[in-house]
Write an enzyme that holds these catalytic residues in place. Structure first.
Site, PDB file in Angstrom:
ATOM      1  N   CYS A   1      -3.401  10.688   1.674  1.00 26.97           N
ATOM      2  CA  CYS A   1      -2.726   9.364   1.435  1.00 26.97           C
ATOM      3  C   CYS A   1      -1.179   9.815   0.703  1.00 26.97           C
ATOM      4  CB  CYS A   1      -3.516   8.582   0.452  1.00 26.97           C
ATOM      5  SG  CYS A   1      -5.025   7.922   1.474  1.00 26.97           S
TER       6      CYS A   1
ATOM      7  N   LYS B   1       0.908  -1.241  -0.089  1.00 26.81           N
ATOM      8  CA  LYS B   1      -0.019   0.158  -0.102  1.00 26.81           C
ATOM      9  C   LYS B   1       1.107   1.394   0.048  1.00 26.81           C
ATOM     10  CE  LYS B   1      -3.047   3.025   0.825  1.00 26.81           C
ATOM     11  NZ  LYS B   1      -4.418   3.519   0.129  1.00 26.81           N
TER      12      LYS B   1
HETATM   13  N1  LIG Z   1      -9.772   8.133   3.080  1.00 32.91           N
HETATM   14  C1  LIG Z   1      -9.392   7.475   2.095  1.00 32.91           C
HETATM   15  O1  LIG Z   1      -9.490   7.658   0.922  1.00 32.91           O
HETATM   16  C2  LIG Z   1      -8.403   6.427   2.419  1.00 32.91           C
HETATM   17  C3  LIG Z   1      -8.020   5.438   1.408  1.00 32.91           C
HETATM   18  C4  LIG Z   1      -7.240   4.328   1.646  1.00 32.91           C
HETATM   19  C5  LIG Z   1      -6.830   4.272   2.965  1.00 32.91           C
HETATM   20  N2  LIG Z   1      -7.149   5.105   3.978  1.00 32.91           N
HETATM   21  C6  LIG Z   1      -6.428   4.827   5.192  1.00 32.91           C
HETATM   22  O2  LIG Z   1      -7.795   4.316   5.973  1.00 32.91           O
HETATM   23  C7  LIG Z   1      -7.527   4.754   7.392  1.00 32.91           C
HETATM   24  C8  LIG Z   1      -8.733   5.197   7.821  1.00 32.91           C
HETATM   25  O3  LIG Z   1      -8.982   6.648   7.023  1.00 32.91           O
HETATM   26  P1  LIG Z   1     -10.132   7.709   6.921  1.00 32.91           P
HETATM   27  O4  LIG Z   1     -10.154   8.466   5.475  1.00 32.91           O
HETATM   28  O5  LIG Z   1     -11.533   6.629   6.978  1.00 32.91           O
HETATM   29  O6  LIG Z   1      -9.986   8.369   8.324  1.00 32.91           O
HETATM   30  P2  LIG Z   1     -11.155   9.247   8.844  1.00 32.91           P
HETATM   31  O7  LIG Z   1     -10.489  10.277   9.839  1.00 32.91           O
HETATM   32  O8  LIG Z   1     -12.303   9.773   7.961  1.00 32.91           O
HETATM   33  O9  LIG Z   1     -12.037   8.257  10.012  1.00 32.91           O
HETATM   34  C9  LIG Z   1     -11.738   7.524  10.939  1.00 32.91           C
HETATM   35  C10 LIG Z   1     -12.622   7.379  12.073  1.00 32.91           C
HETATM   36  O10 LIG Z   1     -12.085   6.802  13.238  1.00 32.91           O
HETATM   37  C11 LIG Z   1     -12.432   7.287  14.437  1.00 32.91           C
HETATM   38  N3  LIG Z   1     -11.593   6.812  15.534  1.00 32.91           N
HETATM   39  C12 LIG Z   1     -10.330   7.328  15.869  1.00 32.91           C
HETATM   40  N4  LIG Z   1      -9.864   6.695  17.050  1.00 32.91           N
HETATM   41  C13 LIG Z   1     -10.797   5.510  17.211  1.00 32.91           C
HETATM   42  C14 LIG Z   1     -11.035   4.649  18.091  1.00 32.91           C
HETATM   43  N5  LIG Z   1      -9.853   4.304  18.924  1.00 32.91           N
HETATM   44  N6  LIG Z   1     -11.949   3.882  18.172  1.00 32.91           N
HETATM   45  C15 LIG Z   1     -13.006   3.932  17.331  1.00 32.91           C
HETATM   46  N7  LIG Z   1     -13.235   5.048  16.208  1.00 32.91           N
HETATM   47  C16 LIG Z   1     -11.955   5.776  16.403  1.00 32.91           C
HETATM   48  C17 LIG Z   1     -12.671   8.613  14.198  1.00 32.91           C
HETATM   49  O11 LIG Z   1     -13.392   9.305  15.103  1.00 32.91           O
HETATM   50  C18 LIG Z   1     -12.977   8.829  12.674  1.00 32.91           C
HETATM   51  O12 LIG Z   1     -14.388   8.925  12.632  1.00 32.91           O
HETATM   52  C19 LIG Z   1      -6.399   5.579   7.356  1.00 32.91           C
HETATM   53  O13 LIG Z   1      -5.320   4.730   7.792  1.00 32.91           O
HETATM   54  C20 LIG Z   1      -6.176   6.002   5.958  1.00 32.91           C
HETATM   55  O14 LIG Z   1      -4.876   6.207   5.556  1.00 32.91           O
HETATM   56  C21 LIG Z   1      -8.111   6.236   3.495  1.00 32.91           C
END
Ligand SMILES: NC(=O)c1ccc[n+]([C@@H]2O[C@H](COP(=O)([O-])OP(=O)(O)OC[C@H]3O[C@@H](n4cnc5c(N)ncnc54)[C@H](O)[C@@H]3O)[C@@H](O)[C@H]2O)c1
Length: 445
Positions: free
Chosen positions: A276, A222
């Site tokens: 990302c 990734k």
């Molecule tokens: N957004 C994208 O396009 C994308 C694409 C591929 C990978 N990712 C990866 O996926 C992961 C999540 O990204 P995202 O964009 O969904 O983040 P985000 O910030 O949109 O969502 C994360 C959520 O997790 C919650 N959270 C934090 N700590 C927590 C805990 N201890 N228990 C429960 N909930 C908790 C937050 O309140 C938030 O709602 C990251 O590692 C990111 O790099 C994101």
């Protein structure tokens, strides 16, 4: 009598841009889903059948899933058969100039929160983008919290109570619901049995292939995908710098070079944004600082790009008396409302801080300007009035609204075109840029 399918009760931990669509898609496949988030607002919204993020098609899917009783949100984890962890993995930068390091505190907190409800036979999948070794680390955190259960460790195939795998998410915002189902999945178990368990889970809703590897390779896969994109963009951005120095049209140069059958140079731009591509390469650099020289340099090239664009605007403005400047676009990519980590935002902010002239910002995907810009007296303008008033136009994002313009809209203005938009208008191209389509980075029309 119908046999119960494996993994019929799943907990998704972290209900953001990745977790919530995942939870909704699982529920749409008849799986009983408990979403967990530390945000009370997110939990309340979802339980009321609403969503707190923007993603096409998601609102209707969540509403249906909640209405059907297949999706419910909670602030604390409950027992389930599978736990999918999708919490943030930002980086920390202690001092300016220091290599940013990954912040794994969210993963640790999520793991420690599910530990009390785990039972033998459960599967834990880390979907958050993670530096190499994080899945093993997560297994150790779980083991410390639950001494009564056996968790897998690297390279051992002895029996375990809990299976653990890393399956990075690679969906594109705006197409998440399709890609969650259609994309191939990289499945990296901490053991062969862990991978088998994770593949059995994904096969319940994924139509793409599930490709098995080990957890460390899955983690680096990734990161490599995004470092590859970042490095290729940096190459295009460096060519733009070289062309400017040598007074050569970078768009024409790239168009010509791309006539070679094995050359495919990307387009330069105002920098790299989003959570990302601008973040993940640092996870490689921080884990292999001596080896990752090119990846680090690419980050630096892309990170310095906004300042370079600001300097170009300043140079143009310097020769004009009380000019009005219009910045077209604030989002980090076309046709979205997300301003986080956006180079367009960064450039507009820097211009507002350093120039004493009227500054207009046009962003068709938002309803009002962020407070940081309002406080600096930046004016939120619609496209027509900005083009009518501006002496200098800085094109920062190629939103579809801007692609409907024609070059006469820019007559007698100084234009800093960081997206190669003008040549596309010349050619009547309204869609994706053709790589290296003709045009100038800085032009006066
Ligand atoms: N957004 C994208 O396009 C994308 C694409 C591929 C990978 N990712 C990866 O996926 C992961 C999540 O990204 P995202 O964009 O969904 O983040 P985000 O910030 O949109 O969502 C994360 C959520 O997790 C919650 N959270 C934090 N700590 C927590 C805990 N201890 N228990 C429960 N909930 C908790 C937050 O309140 C938030 O709602 C990251 O590692 C990111 O790099 C994101």
């Amino acid at each position: 009598m119908s046999r119960k399918l494996p993994y019929s009760r799943v907990s998704v931990v972290g209900l953001g841009y990745i977790g919530l669509p995942t939870a909704a898609v699982l529920a749409a496949h008849g799986i009983d889903v408990i979403g967990v988030d530390i945000s009370k607002e997110a939990v309340n919204a979802i339980n009321a059948g609403r969503i707190h993020i923007v993603e096409p098609g998601l609102a209707a899917l969540v509403q249906r899933a909640v209405g059907a009783g297949l999706l419910r949100a909670a602030e604390k984890p409950e027992a389930a058969e599978v736990f999918v962890i999708a919490v943030p993995t930002p980086f920390l930068q202690d001092t300016a100039g220091a290599t940013p390091t990954p912040d794994l505190n969210y993963i640790r907190a999520a793991a420690e929160s599910i530990a009390p409800v785990l039972k033998p036979g459960d599967l834990v999948i880390l979907e958050s983008t993670s530096p190499v070794g994080t899945t093993e680390q997560m297994s150790q955190w779980l083991q410390s919290a639950r001494g009564d259960l056996v968790f897998p460790q690297r390279d051992t195939n002895s029996p375990v109570d809990i299976h653990i795998a890393h399956c990075p998410e690679r969906v594109l915002p705006g197409r998440v619901l399709e890609e969650l189902v259609e994309n191939d999945r990289i499945v990296g178990g901490l053991s062969a049995a862990c991978s088998d368990a994770a593949v059995a889970f994904y096969r319940r809703f994924v139509r793409g292939n599930c490709i098995v590897t080990d957890a460390r390779t899955a983690e680096l896969t990734k990161l490599t995908e995004n470092a590859f994109r970042d490095t290729n963009i940096a190459f295009a951005n460096e060519m733009a710098l070289i062309c400017n120095h040598l007074n050569i049209d970078v768009w024409e140069l790239i168009r010509l070079a791309n006539r070679h059958p094995r050359v495919d140079i990307l387009n330069p731009g105002p920098g790299v944004g989003g959570h990302c591509i601008a973040v993940d390469p640092w996870f490689i650099v921080s884990s292999a600082p001596e080896q990752a020289q090119l990846i680090k340099q690419a980050r630096t090239v892309n990170d310095t790009r906004p300042t370079y664009i600001v300097e170009q605007v300043q140079r143009v403005v310097h020769s004009l008396k009380n000019p009005v400047i219009a910045c077209l676009g604030l989002a980090f990519k076309p046709d979205i409302d997300d301003l986080r980590e956006s180079p367009a935002m960064q450039i507009t902010l820097q211009l507002a801080k350093t120039l004493c002239c009227e500054l207009l910002a046009v962003e068709p995907n938002i309803h009002c300007l962020p407070r940081t810009l309002v406080e600096l007296a930046v004016e939120f303008a619609d496209l027509d009035s900005a083009l009518a008033r501006a002496d200098v136009v800085v094109i920062l994002v190629d939103h579809k609204e801007f692609l409907q313009l024609n070059t006469t809209h820019f007559s007698h203005k100084s234009v800093i075109d960081t997206r190669g938009l003008l040549p596309r208008l010349d050619n009547g191209e309204r869609g994706e840029p053709q790589r290296g389509s003709r045009g100038l980075l800085t032009d006066t029309v």
